[in-house]
Design an enzyme around this catalytic site. Structure first.
Site, short mmCIF file in Angstrom:
data_model
loop_
_atom_site.label_atom_id
_atom_site.label_comp_id
_atom_site.label_asym_id
_atom_site.label_seq_id
_atom_site.Cartn_x
_atom_site.Cartn_y
_atom_site.Cartn_z
N ASN A 293 36.01 11.21 97.23
CA ASN A 293 35.15 11.03 96.04
C ASN A 293 33.75 10.55 96.44
O ASN A 293 33.26 9.52 95.98
CB ASN A 293 35.80 10.10 95.00
N HIS B 198 48.35 3.90 95.49
CA HIS B 198 48.25 2.59 94.82
C HIS B 198 49.18 2.42 93.61
O HIS B 198 48.72 2.23 92.48
CB HIS B 198 46.81 2.25 94.45
N ASP C 92 41.51 11.70 94.54
CA ASP C 92 41.53 10.25 94.26
C ASP C 92 40.40 9.77 93.37
O ASP C 92 39.25 10.16 93.52
CB ASP C 92 41.50 9.44 95.56
N ASP D 9 42.99 0.86 99.65
CA ASP D 9 42.06 1.35 98.62
C ASP D 9 40.72 0.59 98.71
O ASP D 9 40.11 0.23 97.69
CB ASP D 9 42.65 1.23 97.21
N HIS E 224 31.45 -1.62 96.56
CA HIS E 224 30.40 -1.44 95.54
C HIS E 224 29.32 -2.48 95.77
O HIS E 224 29.63 -3.61 96.16
CB HIS E 224 30.97 -1.61 94.12
N HIS F 154 46.52 10.25 92.76
CA HIS F 154 46.04 9.07 92.03
C HIS F 154 46.66 9.19 90.64
O HIS F 154 46.41 10.16 89.93
CB HIS F 154 44.51 9.11 91.95
N GLY G 4 37.02 -1.28 91.63
CA GLY G 4 37.19 -1.23 93.08
C GLY G 4 36.89 -2.55 93.75
O GLY G 4 36.08 -3.34 93.26
N HIS H 155 37.67 4.15 101.04
CA HIS H 155 36.45 4.79 100.55
C HIS H 155 35.29 4.41 101.46
O HIS H 155 34.96 3.23 101.57
CB HIS H 155 36.15 4.33 99.11
N ARG I 121 32.23 6.12 101.29
CA ARG I 121 31.01 6.35 100.48
C ARG I 121 29.96 7.26 101.09
O ARG I 121 28.94 7.51 100.47
CB ARG I 121 30.34 5.01 100.14
#
Ligand code: DOR
Length: 427
Positions: free
Chosen positions: A93, A231, A151, A304, A308, A178, A323, A61, A63
């Site tokens: 995402n 995952h 995902d 994965d 954050h 996912h 996450g 990810h 972002r």
């Protein structure tokens, strides 16, 4: 020109018994031999070190666009390079979601600007990842996608999932699922079991994962298409995938370092870095994931990597977003949990981190060190011990449950497209 001297080559199919020189030109490995003349080349001394094909992470990810305070394509690429990853697959995402050619082009352009590792945008299966309408998969493919996923969410409508598998097959895209049925996950924030009862936290059952895997195996079997399970976290999933593979159904699967390194007991710290979707599972699940990696049921390791911010994570466990970051600790964890205890050999780790993921998405010039292949390489010291420190992460976010862990096996140098993109700084 770059010349790596006296380095031991480890491929998935085994080790080269003696040290070799590797000559790199225009992003390709042009020659592997003993004592290559260094004339005109930048030289890296590889004596006493191992060199592996650069790692390929099918699940990252980044972002961007939308949450650049958590990570950007540039900072995520830097974290990847530090972890030995030379190819990373960026999840859709984001905000907006990567669901049109325009968003795919945006990610590719930012990745090019960062100029570090290869970034492959993964398109969404459904528009805005809403689970209602399929994306234009041919457009996504033409723009540069190799795979699609929603995902963070399962595609819940089985009829739509059928169409997704059919269109993706026609477009030449890998479908990555996912696996979490939200009607079973409910308000669960950790694995449903002994520890959730003890802690008084709402449980998310393994059943939420296995019903999706069972359904999708049936779809792939009926349609004779492929599907990749992301995952995979529990024993029953490993059993289902093993049985499907035995029947020749086109399934592949990944497991994360956190799902083979931690059990749900870690949640008792209430450290929100242990909150992840799917959740950390019971000891028998962790053992099953390792057994699945060993016998080939689980094809590859994917991180994965889910950054954050401190502000987002520094809240009650119940409301923290799931996450954890994984790019910079993946190799050390694979060494600690898999190689040192004898679950996998080092060449088998290369299979899981490099060769298999490259194969799953059809990157035929990656995942192997050989003349003519891409010069995506990672030099490691398998004996070097190090402590995971919060301040050492180059990712923008620091949400790792592994801070303070002592790991053995360190990435020293990462080379992507023939260029040094990470070099360990000596203290
Ligand atoms: O723990 C997770 N975090 N699992 C996911 O599937 C999504 C990810 C995120 O985007 O933060």
């Amino acid at each position: 020109m770059l010349l790596i001297k006296n380095v031991k080559i480890i491929n998935a199919n085994g080790e080269n018994p003696s040290a070799q020189d590797i000559l790199i030109e225009d992003g390709k490995i042009v020659k592997i031999a003993k004592a290559i003349d260094p004339k005109g080349a930048q030289v890296i001394d590889g004596a006493g070190k191992n060199i592996l094909p650069g790692f390929v992470d099918l699940h990252v990810h980044l972002r961007e666009p939308g949450r650049e305070d958590k990570e950007t394509i540039e900072t995520g690429s830097r974290a990847a390079a530090k972890g030995g990853f030379t190819s990373i697959f960026a999840m859709p995402n984001t905000s907006p979601a990567i669901d049109t050619a325009q968003e795919v082009e945006f990610v590719l352009e930012r990745a090019k600007k960062a100029g570090l590792v290869h970034v492959y945008p993964v398109g969404a299966i459904t528009k805005n990842r809403d689970g209602a309408q399929l994306t234009e998969m041919m457009d996504l493919k033409r723009a540069g996608c190799l795979a699609v996923t929603d995902d963070g969410k399962s595609v819940m409508n089985a009829g739509l999932m059928r169409r997704a598998l059919e269109y993706a097959d026609m477009a030449g895209l890998v479908v990555m699922q996912h696996c979490q049925d939200p009607t079973l996950t409910g308000p669960g924030v950790m694995n449903e079991g002994y520890h959730s009862t003890l802690l008084g936290l709402k449980g998310d059952p393994t059943l939420a994962e296995t019903v999706i895997i069972a359904r999708d195996i049936e779809l792939a079997c009926y349609l004779k298409t492929r599907i990749h399970f992301m995952h995979v976290s529990c024993a029953r999933s490993v059993d289902l995938i093993r049985a499907a593979k035995k029947q020749g159904i086109g399934v592949t699967a990944e497991a994360t370092p956190h799902h083979f390194s931690l059990t749900d007991e870690a949640v008792k710290s209430f450290d929100t870095a242990t909150k992840v979707a799917p959740p950390l599972r019971a000891k028998e699940d962790v053992e099953a994931i390792k057994a699945g990696l060993k016998d080939g049921t689980i094809d590859c390791i994917a991180t994965d990597h889910a950054p954050h911010t401190h502000e987002d994570k520094e809240v009650e466990f119940d409301i923290a977003p799931p996450g954890l970051i994984g790019l910079e600790t993946a190799f050390g964890l694979a060494m600690k949990e898999l190689v040192i205890p004898g679950v996998l050999t080092l060449p088998q780790v290369v299979e899981k981190l490099s060769a298999a993921p490259a194969r799953i998405v059809g990157l035929s010039d990656k995942g192997q060190i050989a003349e003519g292949k891409d010069a995506d390489l990672v030099i490691v010291d398998v004996d070097k011990e190090w402590i995971v420190k919060r301040e050492d992460f180059v990712s923008k976010s620091k949400n790792s449950p592994f801070v303070g862990w002592k790991l053995k096996g360190r990435v020293l140098t990462t080379i992507s497209a023939g260029k040094v993109v990470y070099q360990e700084q000596h203290a």
